[in-house]
Motif scaffolding. Structure first.
Motif, PDB file in Angstrom:
ATOM      1  N   ALA A 223       0.871  -1.151   0.091  1.00 52.74           N
ATOM      2  CA  ALA A 223      -0.079   0.059   0.042  1.00 52.74           C
ATOM      3  C   ALA A 223       0.812   1.272   0.000  1.00 52.74           C
ATOM      4  O   ALA A 223       0.124   2.344   0.100  1.00 52.74           O
ATOM      5  CB  ALA A 223      -1.047  -0.114   1.353  1.00 52.74           C
TER       6      ALA A 223
ATOM      7  N   ALA B  30      -0.261   3.925  -2.364  1.00 54.54           N
ATOM      8  CA  ALA B  30      -1.463   4.486  -1.966  1.00 54.54           C
ATOM      9  C   ALA B  30      -1.254   5.573  -0.887  1.00 54.54           C
ATOM     10  O   ALA B  30      -1.788   6.507  -0.844  1.00 54.54           O
ATOM     11  CB  ALA B  30      -2.364   3.388  -1.517  1.00 54.54           C
TER      12      ALA B  30
ATOM     13  N   ASN C 185      -1.815   9.360  -1.157  1.00 46.89           N
ATOM     14  CA  ASN C 185      -2.608  10.367  -0.144  1.00 46.89           C
ATOM     15  C   ASN C 185      -2.095  11.572   0.363  1.00 46.89           C
ATOM     16  O   ASN C 185      -2.752  12.686   0.592  1.00 46.89           O
ATOM     17  CB  ASN C 185      -3.021   9.388   1.138  1.00 46.89           C
TER      18      ASN C 185
ATOM     19  N   GLU D 245      -5.400   2.357   3.376  1.00 41.11           N
ATOM     20  CA  GLU D 245      -4.744   3.243   2.609  1.00 41.11           C
ATOM     21  C   GLU D 245      -5.033   3.376   1.243  1.00 41.11           C
ATOM     22  O   GLU D 245      -5.193   4.352   0.478  1.00 41.11           O
ATOM     23  CB  GLU D 245      -3.081   2.899   2.764  1.00 41.11           C
ATOM     24  N   TRP D 246      -5.531   2.045   0.746  1.00 42.92           N
ATOM     25  CA  TRP D 246      -5.730   2.095  -0.803  1.00 42.92           C
ATOM     26  C   TRP D 246      -7.361   2.545  -1.054  1.00 42.92           C
ATOM     27  O   TRP D 246      -7.330   3.375  -2.025  1.00 42.92           O
ATOM     28  CB  TRP D 246      -5.927   0.711  -1.553  1.00 42.92           C
TER      29      TRP D 246
ATOM     30  N   ALA E  13      -7.023   6.248  -0.986  1.00 44.34           N
ATOM     31  CA  ALA E  13      -6.462   6.722  -1.939  1.00 44.34           C
ATOM     32  C   ALA E  13      -7.339   7.087  -3.333  1.00 44.34           C
ATOM     33  O   ALA E  13      -7.285   7.931  -4.037  1.00 44.34           O
ATOM     34  CB  ALA E  13      -5.254   5.895  -2.538  1.00 44.34           C
TER      35      ALA E  13
END
Length: 441
Positions: A144, A147, A151, A204-205, A208
């Motif tokens: 991740a 991502a 962010n 996190e993904w 994003a």
């Protein structure tokens, strides 16, 4: 309108400052609160080794992402300037350039990630089952990395465009997804360390993807703009400058805990407790710094020296006020705050010994928070780098060395070095601004 009211600004001016600062303060507060829940979930697993593995793995990746904060800062600078100039096409290109850097650096982190466990083993003597579990956590969550860096770019765009509420939503959303993922994967499916890693991966993904959609909507991106080599090289130069600046800063912060180990475990624990006061300071001062970045960046894009000076003056007033409030709170309730963080008598006693440094620190440190925001807004990344190197290599390290080798100040010497470092950052930044007034536009 009277001269004094003009100097103090209009009510609408202060509303604009806090329209950016307040959502980011809420974000700064919500993240550690949800992080406590996250830690509590993992901390209730049957063996402490799981919590240790997650803590080590998360610390390693968080340190890397913290060094990559240049993606957020540089993006905020260039987007704020383009926003002030009302140049939507430039904002689109800066966004694309930032995403390219995030993807390239993120893939680089993935490729180098097999080395991280060996570094941990070398630095912290991590071995056996703990090393294996930490490696499992890192090897899942590191996927991740692109991502997490995307962010940072998304956050930079939103702050540069003064859309702090959307930024706040994304920060809170990340932590909520992480907590919900922990409940499902750790408690529900009994996945232990692997569950914690997959929960962070999902947080996190998903953030994003949502962040890309939000920014694409606000920037009216129907198709990708063409790459602009000059824009890429500008961003690369700024990213390099801010990376060096962040590395120097983190090394000084690490010294406060790392070298304290030579004074005994109680001193290490006391410093760790007192460093949480810096976290409290950043909750407020970072919010003002975000406002400074966006508003001065916009004013620079508008080529308005008067606006730059106005936002400089008004945000500085709030920075000074926050610093005074923090010092007053630490003076009045510092001992109680220490007791809330730890209940170990020896640690409490030692932390109280060094508490006077923390009472003075907000008054010394707020200048560097504020000027960082000014420098980002002006796009003065080289000056950020140089003033940080002056403060770290020219002030922190020499004072620490002198007090360590030639006096018996011990841990007081570390706190003296940190206080002088913070003061030197602000002083060198102020001096640069006075010498480079033409850089305001």
């Amino acid at each position: 309108m009277s001269t004094s009211s003009t100097w103090l600004g209009r009510w609408q001016d202060h509303q604009r400052i806090f329209a950016i600062a307040l959502p980011m303060m809420i974000s700064n507060i919500s993240a550690p609160m949800l992080g406590l829940i996250d830690t509590a979930i993992i901390g209730h697993l049957p063996d402490a080794i799981y919590l240790s593995a997650v803590a080590l793995g998360a610390m390693t990746l968080s340190f890397i992402y913290l060094l990559a904060v240049f993606l957020r800062m540089s993006t905020t600078a260039v987007v704020a300037n383009a926003f002030g100039a009302n140049d939507l096409n430039a904002q689109q290109k800066h966004f694309l350039h930032g995403i390219i850097f995030a993807l390239v650096i993120g893939l680089g982190i993935i490729l180098l990630s097999p080395l991280l466990p060996f570094i941990l083993e070398f630095l912290f003597s991590v071995e056996g089952e703990l090393l294996g579990l930490t490696q499992d956590y890192i090897q899942i969550r590191v996927w991740a990395a692109p991502a997490a860096l995307i962010n940072l770019v998304v956050l930079g765009v939103l702050l540069g465009r003064q859309q702090a509420k959307a930024a706040m939503f994304l920060v809170i959303f990340t932590n909520l997804v992480n907590v919900v993922g922990d409940v499902i994967l750790i408690i529900g499916l009994d996945m232990h360390v692997h569950g914690a890693a997959w929960a962070s991966f999902a947080a996190e993904w998903s953030t994003a993807i949502i962040g890309l959609l939000i920014v694409s909507k606000h920037l009216h991106i129907g198709r990708l703009p063409k790459l602009q080599w000059n824009g890429l090289t500008l961003l690369a130069r700024m990213n390099g400058d801010i990376f060096i600046r962040s590395l120097a800063l983190q090394l000084c912060m690490v010294m406060m805990t790392g070298y304290a180990s030579y004074y005994g475990t109680t001193i290490v624990a006391a410093n760790a407790v007192l460093m949480q006061f810096l976290v409290l300071i950043s909750l407020g001062l970072d919010g003002i710094a975000y406002s400074v970045e966006a508003l001065i960046g916009q004013a620079k894009g508008q080529k308005s020296t008067s606006q730059i000076q106005r936002w400089y003056r008004l945000c500085l007033l709030w920075s000074i006020l926050f610093a005074c409030v923090y010092s007053l709170v630490f003076w009045s309730f510092g001992s109680q705050i220490i007791a809330l963080i730890t209940n170990i008598p020896e640690v409490i006693a030692n932390a109280r010994t060094y508490l006077p440094w923390l009472i003075a620190l907000p008054l010394l440190a707020h200048w560097s928070y504020f000027f960082d925001g000014v420098f980002i807004g002006l796009g003065a990344s080289k000056a950020m780098r140089n003033t940080m190197l002056i403060a770290s290599l020219g002030v922190f390290l020499p004072i620490w060395a002198l007090t360590n080798w030639f006096t018996e100040l011990n841990n007081h010497g570390l706190w003296l070095a940190l206080s002088a470092f913070m003061a030197a950052r602000g002083l060198s930044q102020w001096f640069w601004l006075r010498q480079n007034r033409e850089s305001f536009v």
